[in-house]
Enzyme design. Structure first.
Site, mmCIF file in Angstrom:
data_model
loop_
_atom_site.group_PDB
_atom_site.id
_atom_site.type_symbol
_atom_site.label_atom_id
_atom_site.label_comp_id
_atom_site.label_asym_id
_atom_site.label_seq_id
_atom_site.Cartn_x
_atom_site.Cartn_y
_atom_site.Cartn_z
ATOM 1 N N ARG A 118 0.590 -0.989 0.278
ATOM 2 C CA ARG A 118 0.025 0.359 -0.716
ATOM 3 C C ARG A 118 0.718 1.668 0.204
ATOM 4 N NH1 ARG A 118 -4.834 2.246 2.195
ATOM 5 N NH2 ARG A 118 -5.208 5.132 1.568
ATOM 6 N N ARG A 152 -5.512 1.916 -4.594
ATOM 7 C CA ARG A 152 -5.139 0.922 -3.014
ATOM 8 C C ARG A 152 -5.089 -0.095 -3.726
ATOM 9 N NH1 ARG A 152 -9.345 3.925 -0.341
ATOM 10 N NH2 ARG A 152 -8.615 5.176 -1.945
ATOM 11 N N ASP A 185 -6.857 -1.511 1.735
ATOM 12 C CA ASP A 185 -6.989 -0.483 2.447
ATOM 13 C C ASP A 185 -7.612 -1.456 3.780
ATOM 14 O OD1 ASP A 185 -7.591 1.952 4.127
ATOM 15 O OD2 ASP A 185 -10.138 1.182 2.815
ATOM 16 N N ASP A 231 -9.536 -0.655 6.977
ATOM 17 C CA ASP A 231 -10.170 0.246 7.993
ATOM 18 C C ASP A 231 -10.832 -0.474 9.223
ATOM 19 O OD1 ASP A 231 -10.049 2.350 6.184
ATOM 20 O OD2 ASP A 231 -12.282 2.058 5.457
#
Length: 171
Positions: free
Chosen positions: A93, A102, A105, A107
């Site tokens: 990344r 990307r 990712d 989160d």
């Protein structure tokens, strides 16, 4: 309100959102989940189906492949975030364009019933209640997941815009 450094007394149920739109997106997600599973203090509870989702934000780019996972962890919110960022870095990344393409990712969406509000970590994730690419896979595996506004993932999904753009993928 919890600080990001607070280590739980017992495993905490958390939700993570993962996405990829560069390279072999399925392999990227599979590898990210594998690396998270191998982390001391992280136990995979559930993984959603894979979904193709349109990109979100102002940057033109390819569609994403998104999933959510539910984990139980004995890591603090900060430690969990650091592990997610480390996995992103391990998988190549690069953070050069906000909301840009990307390889991966990850989160932190939910950390138990805790609320953390710091400059680089806010849980529950403040915008997930408006994002179909998060709510659809999350509601699939944890419909009662608690959002910041008091709704569950399933309740938020009922009124979430852009659901039609999220397509469940085979396999």
């Amino acid at each position: 309100m919890t600080t990001s450094e607070t280590v739980p007394d017992a495993p905490t149920r958390c939700a993570l959102g993962l996405g990829s739109n560069l390279g072999d997106t399925k392999a990227q997600l599979d590898e990210a989940v594998r690396r998270l599973e191998e982390t001391d203090g992280v136990t995979l509870v559930a993984r959603s189906s894979d979904y193709r989702t349109p990109p979100w934000g102002p940057v033109p780019q390819d569609d994403f492949r998104n999933i959510c996972v539910v984990v139980d962890t004995t890591l603090s919110p900060r430690q969990l975030l650091q592990r997610c960022l480390a996995v992103e870095a391990e998988l190549g990344r690069v953070r050069d364009v906000r909301w840009g393409p990307r390889t991966i990712d990850i989160d932190v969406l939910i950390y138990g019933m805790e609320q953390v509000a710091e400059a680089d970590l806010e849980v529950p994730h403040p915008r997930m209640g408006d994002r179909a690419f998060v709510l659809i896979p999350l509601a699939e595996i944890w419909p009662d997941a608690p959002l910041a506004d008091g709704r569950t993932a399933a309740e938020a999904l009922e009124t979430c815009p852009d659901r039609d753009g999220v397509v469940k993928l085979d396999g």
